[in-house]
Design an enzyme around this catalytic site. Structure first.
Site, short mmCIF file in Angstrom:
data_model
loop_
_atom_site.label_atom_id
_atom_site.label_comp_id
_atom_site.label_asym_id
_atom_site.label_seq_id
_atom_site.Cartn_x
_atom_site.Cartn_y
_atom_site.Cartn_z
N ARG A 59 0.83 -1.22 0.00
CA ARG A 59 0.00 0.00 0.00
C ARG A 59 0.86 1.26 0.00
NH1 ARG A 59 -2.20 2.41 4.32
NH2 ARG A 59 -2.33 0.49 5.51
N TYR A 112 -16.78 14.22 -16.27
CA TYR A 112 -17.05 12.80 -16.13
C TYR A 112 -18.05 12.63 -14.96
CZ TYR A 112 -16.44 7.92 -15.05
OH TYR A 112 -16.69 6.60 -14.81
N ASP A 184 -7.87 16.75 -16.25
CA ASP A 184 -8.15 15.35 -16.55
C ASP A 184 -7.95 15.19 -18.06
OD1 ASP A 184 -9.30 12.93 -17.32
OD2 ASP A 184 -10.86 13.00 -15.79
N LYS A 209 -8.69 3.71 -19.60
CA LYS A 209 -9.03 4.04 -20.98
C LYS A 209 -7.80 3.84 -21.89
CE LYS A 209 -12.72 4.99 -18.70
NZ LYS A 209 -13.10 6.30 -18.21
C1 LIG Z 1 -13.54 6.86 -16.96
C2 LIG Z 1 -13.18 8.24 -16.60
C3 LIG Z 1 -12.89 8.59 -15.26
C4 LIG Z 1 -13.00 7.60 -14.12
O1 LIG Z 1 -12.05 6.59 -14.21
P1 LIG Z 1 -12.25 5.11 -13.60
O2 LIG Z 1 -10.99 4.42 -14.02
O3 LIG Z 1 -13.48 4.54 -14.20
O4 LIG Z 1 -12.37 5.27 -12.13
C5 LIG Z 1 -12.50 9.88 -15.01
N1 LIG Z 1 -12.42 10.81 -15.99
C6 LIG Z 1 -12.71 10.52 -17.26
C7 LIG Z 1 -12.62 11.58 -18.30
C8 LIG Z 1 -13.11 9.23 -17.62
O5 LIG Z 1 -13.41 8.94 -18.89
#
Ligand SMILES: *Cc1c(COP(=O)(O)O)cnc(C)c1O
Length: 393
Positions: A59, A112, A184, A209
């Site tokens: 952790r 998101y 992000d 992603k």
């Molecule tokens: C999917 C996504 C998230 C969240 O990510 P997880 O891996 O599902 O927790 C945050 N921001 C964007 C733009 C996303 O597409």
């Protein structure tokens, strides 16, 4: 490090990896262990007090996790990176590192869903206020700033209408006001945009992603300056959103082909966007690589390519659109993006299902909107699938 100063794909393959001299293994091993043993109390104390390098407990840190962090730092052009068990763990831990009760956050309405819920439902309970502005309206963002604003948080491109934020302009605003700017960059990936090069303080990703890239791992990434990442890792220890070593290894493996995959996602994105733009059953196409995109000039300035997400409105109603999506054969009806397989959704039935009709309207999410998250298949086959589904409506 052999990859210093080299190209993106050379870094993607080589950065962060230290070959194990005892075995010569070309690929970094998976240290699937939750704990590390010491030969003496002296050695334990040296590592605890950070006098010596070493690992104590997964952790807190793990060699496989550290390898992927080093690789990501080079790809993003960040001083350091911390990885997390999901994008949401990355985002929540970042915000908790930056704000305290009484602080204020400026963000955008196009966010998101998970981040929006975190800003609307979690932060206010802890005494942190969030103001949401129009993503493309820089003046509204500027005037939302207060004395106690600690963070400006934006996404670019946004989901699902692919609005862009001018990262260099927002970074300058943050610098001038002494506010941390967090971007992000999930929809761009470091292949298409490196926000830190434009002066942004902190970059976050859902590595689920493009970074993982194979629809098989859930992970998050945060990059920034060394002192911030140090604090972030302390917070990660407290909140526990650590990435498992096996998932870290899957991310490491996915990252090696990031450049290759992004070239194909970008290529498929342009091909499909151009095909849709000319289609008689399509009313409108959202893609930052098309000159009709309202922020095309920002796209060209800050992005190398425009990614694999293309959204469009069908000339029809909710039913027609549902019929189109249900008739897709090669493209899966599924949320998410950035993987090898092409995925399609009608956002009103998926990412925006729980959002009120009024808020959907404000965000431009119509019943006829379809979001395509193009994979790396041959574009002719994706287009053939879209065409046969169009022929059924
Ligand atoms: C999917 C996504 C998230 C969240 O990510 P997880 O891996 O599902 O927790 C945050 N921001 C964007 C733009 C996303 O597409």
């Amino acid at each position: 490090m052999v990859s210093k100063g080299k190209g993106f794909s050379t870094k993607a393959v080589h950065a962060g990896e230290k070959r194990d001299p005892s075995t010569g293994a070309v690929v970094a091993p998976i240290y699937e262990t939750s704990v590390f043993a010491f030969s003496s109390t002296r050695e334990l104390i040296d590592v605890m007090s950070e006098k010596a390098e070493g690992y104590i407990y997964t952790r807190y840190g793990n060699p496989t996790v550290r390898t992927v962090e080093r690789k990501m730092a080079e790809l993003e052009g960040a001083e350091d990176v911390a990885v997390f068990s999901s994008g949401m763990a990355a985002i929540a831990t970042t915000i908790f590192t930056l704000v305290s009760s009484g602080d204020h956050v400026v963000s955008t309405r196009d966010l998101y869903g998970g981040t929006l819920a975190f800003f609307k439902d979690v932060l206010p309970k802890l005494g942190v206020e969030v103001s949401l502005v129009e993503a493309t309206d820089f003046d509204e963002m500027k005037s939302a700033i207060r004395e106690n604003t600690k963070v400006i948080y934006a996404e670019t491109p946004t989901n699902p209408t692919l609005k862009l934020v001018d990262v260099s302009k927002v970074a300058k605003l943050g610098k001038k006001k002494g506010i941390t700017v967090v971007v992000d960059s999930t929809f761009a990936s470091p292949y298409n945009l490196k926000p830190i090069q434009f002066g942004v303080d902190v970059v976050v990703h859902s590595a689920t992603k493009y970074l993982g890239g194979h629809n098989d791992v859930t992970a998050g990434v945060v990059g920034g300056c060394e002192s911030f990442v140090q604090k972030l890792k302390e917070m990660r220890k407290h909140l526990g959103g650590t990435l498992d070593p096996l998932a870290a290894w899957l991310l490491l493996r996915g990252l090696k082909t990031l450049g290759l995959r992004m070239e194909r996602h970008n290529f498929n994105g342009m091909r499909v966007a151009r095909y849709l733009e000319k289609h008689s059953k399509v009313k409108r196409v959202y893609y930052p690589g098309l000159p009709i995109h309202p922020q095309y000039s920002i796209a060209k300035r800050q992005m190398k390519g425009f990614g694999g997400v293309v959204s469009f409105e069908i000339d029809g109603d909710f039913e027609t659109t549902m019929k189109f999506v249900d008739n897709l054969r090669l493209c899966f009806l599924a949320a998410s993006l950035g993987g090898t397989e092409t995925l399609a959704t009608q956002p009103v039935t998926c990412s925006h299902y729980f959002i009120s009709a009024e808020d959907r309207k404000k965000a431009g999410i119509t019943d006829q909107l379809v979001r395509l998250a193009l994979g790396i298949e041959d574009p002719e086959d994706i287009i053939a699938d879209l065409e046969q589904a169009f022929n059924k409506i």
